[in-house]
Design a protein around this motif. Sequence first.
Motif, PDB file in Angstrom:
ATOM      1  N   UNK A  33       3.571   8.638   6.478  1.00  0.00           N
ATOM      2  CA  UNK A  33       4.898   8.455   6.368  1.00  0.00           C
ATOM      3  C   UNK A  33       5.454   8.546   5.164  1.00  0.00           C
ATOM      4  N   UNK A  34       4.683   8.480   4.055  1.00  0.00           N
ATOM      5  CA  UNK A  34       5.103   8.475   2.587  1.00  0.00           C
ATOM      6  C   UNK A  34       5.113   9.794   2.149  1.00  0.00           C
ATOM      7  N   UNK A  35       5.457   9.807   0.912  1.00  0.00           N
ATOM      8  CA  UNK A  35       5.360  11.194   0.104  1.00  0.00           C
ATOM      9  C   UNK A  35       4.099  12.061  -0.354  1.00  0.00           C
ATOM     10  N   UNK A  36       3.231  10.892  -0.402  1.00  0.00           N
ATOM     11  CA  UNK A  36       1.846  11.239  -1.037  1.00  0.00           C
ATOM     12  C   UNK A  36       0.929  12.825  -0.189  1.00  0.00           C
ATOM     13  N   UNK A  37       0.645  13.432  -0.897  1.00  0.00           N
ATOM     14  CA  UNK A  37       0.224  14.789  -0.307  1.00  0.00           C
ATOM     15  C   UNK A  37      -1.284  15.321  -1.030  1.00  0.00           C
ATOM     16  N   UNK A  38      -1.854  16.313  -0.574  1.00  0.00           N
ATOM     17  CA  UNK A  38      -2.843  16.969  -0.988  1.00  0.00           C
ATOM     18  C   UNK A  38      -2.604  17.286  -2.717  1.00  0.00           C
ATOM     19  N   UNK A  39      -3.429  16.820  -3.509  1.00  0.00           N
ATOM     20  CA  UNK A  39      -3.435  17.283  -5.039  1.00  0.00           C
ATOM     21  C   UNK A  39      -2.810  16.000  -5.646  1.00  0.00           C
ATOM     22  N   UNK A  40      -2.498  14.916  -4.832  1.00  0.00           N
ATOM     23  CA  UNK A  40      -2.115  13.655  -5.646  1.00  0.00           C
ATOM     24  C   UNK A  40      -3.385  12.853  -5.806  1.00  0.00           C
ATOM     25  N   UNK A  41      -3.140  11.802  -6.668  1.00  0.00           N
ATOM     26  CA  UNK A  41      -4.101  10.918  -6.948  1.00  0.00           C
ATOM     27  C   UNK A  41      -3.372   9.417  -6.546  1.00  0.00           C
ATOM     28  N   UNK A  42      -4.590   8.685  -5.890  1.00  0.00           N
ATOM     29  CA  UNK A  42      -4.048   7.277  -5.577  1.00  0.00           C
ATOM     30  C   UNK A  42      -5.259   6.403  -6.354  1.00  0.00           C
ATOM     31  N   UNK A  43      -4.668   5.625  -7.001  1.00  0.00           N
ATOM     32  CA  UNK A  43      -5.340   4.338  -7.494  1.00  0.00           C
ATOM     33  C   UNK A  43      -5.289   3.161  -6.745  1.00  0.00           C
ATOM     34  N   UNK A  44      -6.499   2.844  -6.248  1.00  0.00           N
ATOM     35  CA  UNK A  44      -6.466   1.821  -4.916  1.00  0.00           C
ATOM     36  C   UNK A  44      -7.172   0.772  -5.639  1.00  0.00           C
ATOM     37  N   UNK A  45      -6.135  -0.684  -5.701  1.00  0.00           N
ATOM     38  CA  UNK A  45      -6.961  -2.040  -5.883  1.00  0.00           C
ATOM     39  C   UNK A  45      -7.238  -2.683  -5.004  1.00  0.00           C
ATOM     40  N   UNK A  46      -8.413  -3.172  -4.856  1.00  0.00           N
ATOM     41  CA  UNK A  46      -8.863  -4.134  -3.855  1.00  0.00           C
ATOM     42  C   UNK A  46      -9.877  -5.169  -4.428  1.00  0.00           C
ATOM     43  N   UNK A  47      -9.724  -6.310  -4.567  1.00  0.00           N
ATOM     44  CA  UNK A  47     -10.834  -6.987  -5.083  1.00  0.00           C
ATOM     45  C   UNK A  47     -12.210  -6.945  -4.368  1.00  0.00           C
ATOM     46  N   UNK A  48     -11.910  -7.405  -3.181  1.00  0.00           N
ATOM     47  CA  UNK A  48     -13.131  -7.535  -2.152  1.00  0.00           C
ATOM     48  C   UNK A  48     -13.412  -6.116  -1.791  1.00  0.00           C
ATOM     49  N   UNK A  49     -12.370  -5.218  -1.496  1.00  0.00           N
ATOM     50  CA  UNK A  49     -12.767  -4.073  -0.998  1.00  0.00           C
ATOM     51  C   UNK A  49     -13.263  -4.054   0.526  1.00  0.00           C
ATOM     52  N   UNK A  50     -13.340  -5.037   1.177  1.00  0.00           N
ATOM     53  CA  UNK A  50     -13.918  -5.183   2.500  1.00  0.00           C
ATOM     54  C   UNK A  50     -12.894  -5.216   3.715  1.00  0.00           C
ATOM     55  N   UNK A  51     -11.406  -5.482   3.469  1.00  0.00           N
ATOM     56  CA  UNK A  51     -10.630  -5.198   4.590  1.00  0.00           C
ATOM     57  C   UNK A  51     -10.080  -3.902   5.187  1.00  0.00           C
ATOM     58  N   UNK A  52      -9.658  -3.855   6.333  1.00  0.00           N
ATOM     59  CA  UNK A  52      -9.105  -2.577   6.934  1.00  0.00           C
ATOM     60  C   UNK A  52      -8.531  -1.696   6.284  1.00  0.00           C
ATOM     61  N   UNK A  53      -7.363  -2.442   5.697  1.00  0.00           N
ATOM     62  CA  UNK A  53      -6.158  -1.385   5.117  1.00  0.00           C
ATOM     63  C   UNK A  53      -6.918  -0.640   3.802  1.00  0.00           C
ATOM     64  N   UNK A  54      -7.486  -1.082   2.835  1.00  0.00           N
ATOM     65  CA  UNK A  54      -8.007  -0.415   1.670  1.00  0.00           C
ATOM     66  C   UNK A  54      -8.927   0.596   2.153  1.00  0.00           C
ATOM     67  N   UNK A  55      -9.925   0.242   3.022  1.00  0.00           N
ATOM     68  CA  UNK A  55     -10.894   1.123   3.334  1.00  0.00           C
ATOM     69  C   UNK A  55     -10.486   2.219   3.998  1.00  0.00           C
ATOM     70  N   UNK A  56      -9.435   2.093   5.147  1.00  0.00           N
ATOM     71  CA  UNK A  56      -8.794   3.331   5.901  1.00  0.00           C
ATOM     72  C   UNK A  56      -7.836   3.781   4.688  1.00  0.00           C
ATOM     73  N   UNK A  57      -7.226   3.509   4.069  1.00  0.00           N
ATOM     74  CA  UNK A  57      -6.102   3.987   3.155  1.00  0.00           C
ATOM     75  C   UNK A  57      -7.231   4.902   2.353  1.00  0.00           C
ATOM     76  N   UNK A  58      -8.159   4.631   1.830  1.00  0.00           N
ATOM     77  CA  UNK A  58      -8.892   5.441   1.095  1.00  0.00           C
ATOM     78  C   UNK A  58      -9.457   6.649   1.602  1.00  0.00           C
ATOM     79  N   UNK A  59     -10.050   6.339   2.724  1.00  0.00           N
ATOM     80  CA  UNK A  59     -10.668   7.401   3.766  1.00  0.00           C
ATOM     81  C   UNK A  59      -9.655   8.382   4.134  1.00  0.00           C
ATOM     82  N   UNK A  60      -8.553   7.909   4.675  1.00  0.00           N
ATOM     83  CA  UNK A  60      -7.454   8.737   5.200  1.00  0.00           C
ATOM     84  C   UNK A  60      -6.841   9.710   3.804  1.00  0.00           C
ATOM     85  N   UNK A  61      -6.596   9.101   2.548  1.00  0.00           N
ATOM     86  CA  UNK A  61      -6.165   9.648   1.600  1.00  0.00           C
ATOM     87  C   UNK A  61      -7.175  11.029   1.265  1.00  0.00           C
ATOM     88  N   UNK A  62      -8.356  10.760   1.183  1.00  0.00           N
ATOM     89  CA  UNK A  62      -9.243  11.914   0.742  1.00  0.00           C
ATOM     90  C   UNK A  62      -9.259  12.725   1.888  1.00  0.00           C
TER      91      UNK A  62
END
Length: 251
Positions: free
Chosen positions: A106-135
């Motif tokens: 739904x947002x403006x991010x698209x191919x060729x952009x870069x996402x810096x994703x911060x998650x201390x534990x890195x274990x929850x659904x949102x950051x994992x899913x966000x990273x996978x979908x962004x790639x």
Amino acid sequence: MGQNELAADFFDAAIGLLRQVRDAEADSVRAAGELVADTVEEGGRLFAFGAGHSALPAQDVVYRAGGFAVMNLLSVPGMVGVDVRPATLGSALERVEGLATTVLDAGPARSGDLLVLISLSGRNAFPVELARHARSLGMKVVGVTSVAYARETTPRNPSGTFLKDHCDVVLDSHIPVGDAELTAPGIPAPFAPASTVVTSALMQAVMATAAGALAARGVTPPLLRSGNVDGGLAWNDKVMAENADRIFHHH
């Protein structure tokens, strides 16, 4: 144990972590900075995201004097900071499956952009899913996380993986599981977390590296100046106008 001694202990712990990260993550910081520079040079946009307190280091590099004008906060209502009520809702949203994919689409991010994703534990659904979908959309992902959580905790998402497993570059904050540096007699829980100090330092180190990398290529980094110094506002108006198609926090 005196209060001043506890204050000194915290500073010592934070300084120790900063030194550890400076040395151990030097190559990763360089790689992340080059990736940011590549994205800027090629006309891509930059986004940063963190949930809850991980939002603090993300916000630290957005619309900031001395920072890149083209760094945007990936905004997710109810998850960026602790301004939502009840505060526990933000933590609960991190565990909702399907939300990250919806937010990114739904947002403006698209191919060729870069996402810096911060998650201390890195274990929850949102950051994992966000990273996978962004790639999967053709974005680059820099993950800032504590790899210790991947060694010492179990994943809390359907894929059974951690944020670190879905990144182009991983920056390890070296924060111990539990994120509290001090213990003391008469105080029933560990206290004094250092993750914000260390993660913010990592973020600024990456952006400094990116500025240097761009300059070395003959590209002027799109930096903002303080609005509180003479000429700062006019400078910023010019930089923002030049990069208007890459800035989403200003209109």
